[in-house]
Design a protein around this motif. Structure first.
Motif, PDB file in Angstrom:
ATOM      1  N   ILE A 229       0.921  -1.129   0.027  1.00  0.00           N
ATOM      2  CA  ILE A 229      -0.123   0.156   0.088  1.00  0.00           C
ATOM      3  C   ILE A 229       0.711   1.183   0.319  1.00  0.00           C
ATOM      4  O   ILE A 229       0.701   2.017  -0.784  1.00  0.00           O
ATOM      5  CB  ILE A 229      -0.901  -0.093   1.320  1.00  0.00           C
ATOM      6  CG1 ILE A 229      -2.020  -1.157   1.257  1.00  0.00           C
ATOM      7  CG2 ILE A 229      -1.742   1.357   1.314  1.00  0.00           C
ATOM      8  CD1 ILE A 229      -2.825  -1.359   2.472  1.00  0.00           C
ATOM      9  N   PHE A 232       2.452   1.659  -3.770  1.00  0.00           N
ATOM     10  CA  PHE A 232       1.557   2.206  -4.745  1.00  0.00           C
ATOM     11  C   PHE A 232       0.770   3.404  -4.315  1.00  0.00           C
ATOM     12  O   PHE A 232       0.130   4.195  -5.063  1.00  0.00           O
ATOM     13  CB  PHE A 232       0.658   1.004  -4.928  1.00  0.00           C
ATOM     14  CG  PHE A 232       1.061   0.004  -5.674  1.00  0.00           C
ATOM     15  CD1 PHE A 232       1.105   0.192  -7.034  1.00  0.00           C
ATOM     16  CD2 PHE A 232       1.606  -1.028  -5.346  1.00  0.00           C
ATOM     17  CE1 PHE A 232       1.786  -0.816  -8.031  1.00  0.00           C
ATOM     18  CE2 PHE A 232       2.352  -1.927  -6.112  1.00  0.00           C
ATOM     19  CZ  PHE A 232       2.028  -1.944  -7.381  1.00  0.00           C
ATOM     20  N   GLU A 233       0.391   3.583  -3.174  1.00  0.00           N
ATOM     21  CA  GLU A 233      -0.299   4.788  -2.759  1.00  0.00           C
ATOM     22  C   GLU A 233       0.538   6.117  -2.280  1.00  0.00           C
ATOM     23  O   GLU A 233       0.002   7.313  -2.586  1.00  0.00           O
ATOM     24  CB  GLU A 233      -1.217   4.477  -1.470  1.00  0.00           C
ATOM     25  CG  GLU A 233      -2.405   3.590  -1.870  1.00  0.00           C
ATOM     26  CD  GLU A 233      -3.335   4.209  -2.815  1.00  0.00           C
ATOM     27  OE1 GLU A 233      -3.606   5.392  -2.933  1.00  0.00           O
ATOM     28  OE2 GLU A 233      -3.702   3.289  -3.830  1.00  0.00           O
ATOM     29  N   TYR A 234       1.725   6.124  -2.206  1.00  0.00           N
ATOM     30  CA  TYR A 234       2.497   7.122  -1.665  1.00  0.00           C
ATOM     31  C   TYR A 234       4.096   7.312  -2.397  1.00  0.00           C
ATOM     32  O   TYR A 234       4.105   8.358  -3.063  1.00  0.00           O
ATOM     33  CB  TYR A 234       2.893   7.149  -0.020  1.00  0.00           C
ATOM     34  CG  TYR A 234       1.475   7.185   0.784  1.00  0.00           C
ATOM     35  CD1 TYR A 234       1.003   8.414   0.934  1.00  0.00           C
ATOM     36  CD2 TYR A 234       1.030   5.953   1.259  1.00  0.00           C
ATOM     37  CE1 TYR A 234      -0.307   8.575   1.636  1.00  0.00           C
ATOM     38  CE2 TYR A 234      -0.018   5.883   1.744  1.00  0.00           C
ATOM     39  CZ  TYR A 234      -0.919   7.094   2.097  1.00  0.00           C
ATOM     40  OH  TYR A 234      -2.040   7.358   2.839  1.00  0.00           O
ATOM     41  N   PRO A 237       3.584   7.440  -6.715  1.00  0.00           N
ATOM     42  CA  PRO A 237       2.935   8.793  -7.050  1.00  0.00           C
ATOM     43  C   PRO A 237       3.758   9.863  -6.569  1.00  0.00           C
ATOM     44  O   PRO A 237       3.762  10.895  -7.097  1.00  0.00           O
ATOM     45  CB  PRO A 237       1.329   8.749  -6.221  1.00  0.00           C
ATOM     46  CG  PRO A 237       1.299   7.265  -6.064  1.00  0.00           C
ATOM     47  CD  PRO A 237       2.488   6.596  -5.691  1.00  0.00           C
ATOM     48  N   THR A 244       0.559  10.604 -10.371  1.00  0.00           N
ATOM     49  CA  THR A 244      -0.166   9.222 -10.428  1.00  0.00           C
ATOM     50  C   THR A 244       0.721   8.188 -10.821  1.00  0.00           C
ATOM     51  O   THR A 244       1.636   8.268 -11.160  1.00  0.00           O
ATOM     52  CB  THR A 244      -1.525   9.303 -11.393  1.00  0.00           C
ATOM     53  OG1 THR A 244      -0.596   9.782 -12.894  1.00  0.00           O
ATOM     54  CG2 THR A 244      -2.041  10.627 -11.012  1.00  0.00           C
ATOM     55  N   THR A 248       0.006   1.963 -14.714  1.00  0.00           N
ATOM     56  CA  THR A 248      -1.311   1.114 -14.989  1.00  0.00           C
ATOM     57  C   THR A 248      -1.973   0.852 -16.313  1.00  0.00           C
ATOM     58  O   THR A 248      -3.050   0.246 -16.509  1.00  0.00           O
ATOM     59  CB  THR A 248      -2.421   2.000 -14.122  1.00  0.00           C
ATOM     60  OG1 THR A 248      -2.212   3.476 -14.320  1.00  0.00           O
ATOM     61  CG2 THR A 248      -2.179   1.971 -12.457  1.00  0.00           C
ATOM     62  N   GLY A 257      -7.173   3.233 -12.328  1.00  0.00           N
ATOM     63  CA  GLY A 257      -6.537   3.346 -10.966  1.00  0.00           C
ATOM     64  C   GLY A 257      -6.440   1.874 -10.679  1.00  0.00           C
ATOM     65  O   GLY A 257      -7.069   0.830 -11.118  1.00  0.00           O
ATOM     66  N   PRO A 259      -7.368   0.266  -7.524  1.00  0.00           N
ATOM     67  CA  PRO A 259      -8.284  -0.595  -7.078  1.00  0.00           C
ATOM     68  C   PRO A 259      -9.411  -0.999  -8.186  1.00  0.00           C
ATOM     69  O   PRO A 259     -10.202  -2.159  -7.979  1.00  0.00           O
ATOM     70  CB  PRO A 259      -9.036   0.596  -6.157  1.00  0.00           C
ATOM     71  CG  PRO A 259      -7.984   1.562  -5.867  1.00  0.00           C
ATOM     72  CD  PRO A 259      -7.063   1.741  -7.120  1.00  0.00           C
TER      73      PRO A 259
END
Length: 491
Positions: A229, A232-234, A237, A244, A248, A257, A259
């Motif tokens: 997490i 991929f989330e912090y 990006p 972003t 993907t 995205g 999810p």
């Protein structure tokens, strides 16, 4: 007399022990050394003949070199921060090697060592599983022969290759009840790339079930999910120029995205099956599993590789479902472990008598049919030039810190500088950053070096860039022969 007989018997036992060691573990060691030596020679020769490439060797080399000099790892070959491309934290652990020998060949040799280390590890795991020495030896040799192992060395350096010995070591430690060491190996595996959690989570779950190590398994799985997490989330990006995720788009059939992609994959089984059933995907899976076919006898272990293999096979990026590229590393390690488990289920006479030659034959057939053997159409070990001395003479004229543009194959030889572009950049944009970001400054290079056959033969953009250079009076031609073109900006 009695003392002489006792001594003689002891010496006889020692000779038999030494003979047994040489005939099995020694054979594995010799096969490993020979394999490592052979592929080291092939890979270093290919590099010396300008056959290694900027994507991805040059990218990692410049990035690690910048880290070793305590600089921001903005890779000008790619137009991206090293950690916008992939979150391979293990590169920080590799960086000190460049303090000892600052040379791209460090990465090449590290690749060979990481892959071939799997041979002794396979043998050690097989013996720990109770498999008798002859079959354990055959399994180790079959691993060393596996076409994916050979291709990973051909594909030069990628951090993921370190996952092979780490995953095998984790299993070995767990089988010997050294759960702390198993956890360390799994946590190091998480550092090779952001997608490593897709194999570490199910693998840790399997080890927890197989060896009743639920505490270790739970800790590793928790940390793996958190790091997944976080990456991929912090991380990705944050370093991405757009804020972003970059890749993907490879899963455009399932959304944008992460999810959305995951949800659509889960809820679209028919579409997933139709993609997996295509001939290229089935050929890929066959080439990965059949050279160590005993893996089919341990389907519960093969399932461990299902998430990462599914991620590769569903990608629109064709390299991810071809055996010749580095995307095979996780599956290769799991197939080797599954083959060991499968072998443990048949290691009894008379099955063993037939299994040993079958394992060796499958390994040989696999590397001949699908591997990069020298002398075959796939054995691309010769490089791209017949006159490396001429190219090296041109490179010697370029100052070590001068900004330059180098072609696809010369780039890995000149990456230890702050600014070095992949030709035809910066004149004509090509594989630079992402589309929404401006290209590099057209005056960002002071030198341009390329093999003589680069313009025209390696895409229209390479020819366009040369036209721009020739039309600009500030550029002078320093060398032009059958091997290399060298230009210098005089203003």
């Amino acid at each position: 007399m009695r003392g002489f007989v006792g001594t003689h018997r002891a010496e006889s036992r020692l000779i038999r022990v030494r003979s047994a060691v040489w005939s099995h573990a020694g054979l594995v060691g010799a096969a490993t050394v020979m394999t490592a030596l052979a592929y080291s020679i092939l890979l270093l020769h290919r590099h010396a003949m300008f056959g290694t490439q900027i994507f991805d060797l040059g990218i990692f080399d410049q990035g690690v070199w910048l880290l070793s000099r305590f600089k921001e790892p903005f890779v000008t070959f790619r137009g991206l921060n090293l950690f916008a491309d992939h979150s391979s934290w293990i590169l920080f652990l590799i960086t000190p090697l460049y303090w000892i020998w600052s040379d791209v060949r460090v990465l090449l040799l590290l690749t060979v060592l990481a892959v071939t280390a799997g041979g002794p590890l396979v043998y050690a795991i097989a013996r720990t599983e109770g498999i008798r020495k002859p079959l354990a030896t055959a399994l180790a040799v079959a691993y060393l022969l596996h076409p994916a192992a050979a291709w990973n060395m051909w594909d030069a350096f990628h951090p993921e290759v370190l996952a092979i010995p780490l995953l095998l070591a984790a299993y070995l430690f767990a089988s010997r009840k050294s759960m702390k060491l198993a956890a360390v190996a799994l946590l190091l595996t998480l550092l090779v790339k952001e997608d490593a959690a897709l194999v570490v989570v199910p693998f840790a779950l399997y080890l927890g079930w197989r060896f009743k190590a639920w505490r270790m398994s739970g800790v590793v799985m928790t940390l793996a999910v958190l790091l997944f997490i976080f990456n991929f989330e912090y991380v990705l990006p944050h370093f991405s120029p757009t804020g972003t995720l970059i890749y993907t788009s490879r899963y455009g059939d399932f959304g944008n995205g992460l999810p959305e992609i995951v949800w659509n994959v889960v809820t679209s089984p028919g579409e997933v099956i139709s993609i997996l059933a295509t001939p290229t995907k089935l050929i890929y899976l066959s080439a990965m599993i059949l050279p160590m076919f005993l893996a089919l006898l341990a389907p519960e272990l093969l399932v461990v590789a299902a998430p990462i293999t599914l991620a590769n096979l569903l990608s629109q990026h064709g390299y991810q479902s071809q055996i010749k590229y580095h995307y095979t590393v996780y599956l290769l390690a799991i197939v080797a472990l599954a083959a060991i488990r499968g072998a443990s289920r048949i290691d009894r006479e008379p099955l063993t008598r037939f299994a040993i030659p079958a394992v060796l034959i499958a390994g040989i057939v696999g590397v001949v049919a699908a591997g990069p053997l020298p002398g075959t159409p796939r054995g691309e070990w010769g490089g791209t030039t017949g006159d490396p001395a001429a190219i090296n003479e041109a490179l010697a004229m370029i100052p070590d810190d001068a900004p330059l543009s180098a072609d696809w194959f010369i780039g890995p030889h000149v990456g230890h500088r702050d600014v070095v572009y992949m030709y035809s950049n910066p004149f004509v944009r090509d594989y630079w950053s992402v589309d929404s970001v401006a290209g590099p400054p057209i005056d960002g290079a002071e030198w341009v070096v390329m093999r003589a056959n680069t313009p025209g033969e390696y895409g229209e953009k390479t020819e366009q860039a040369l036209e721009i250079i020739k039309a600009d009076p500030s550029w002078e031609q320093v060398i032009a022969n059958d091997a290399v073109l060298l230009y210098h900006r005089t203003d």
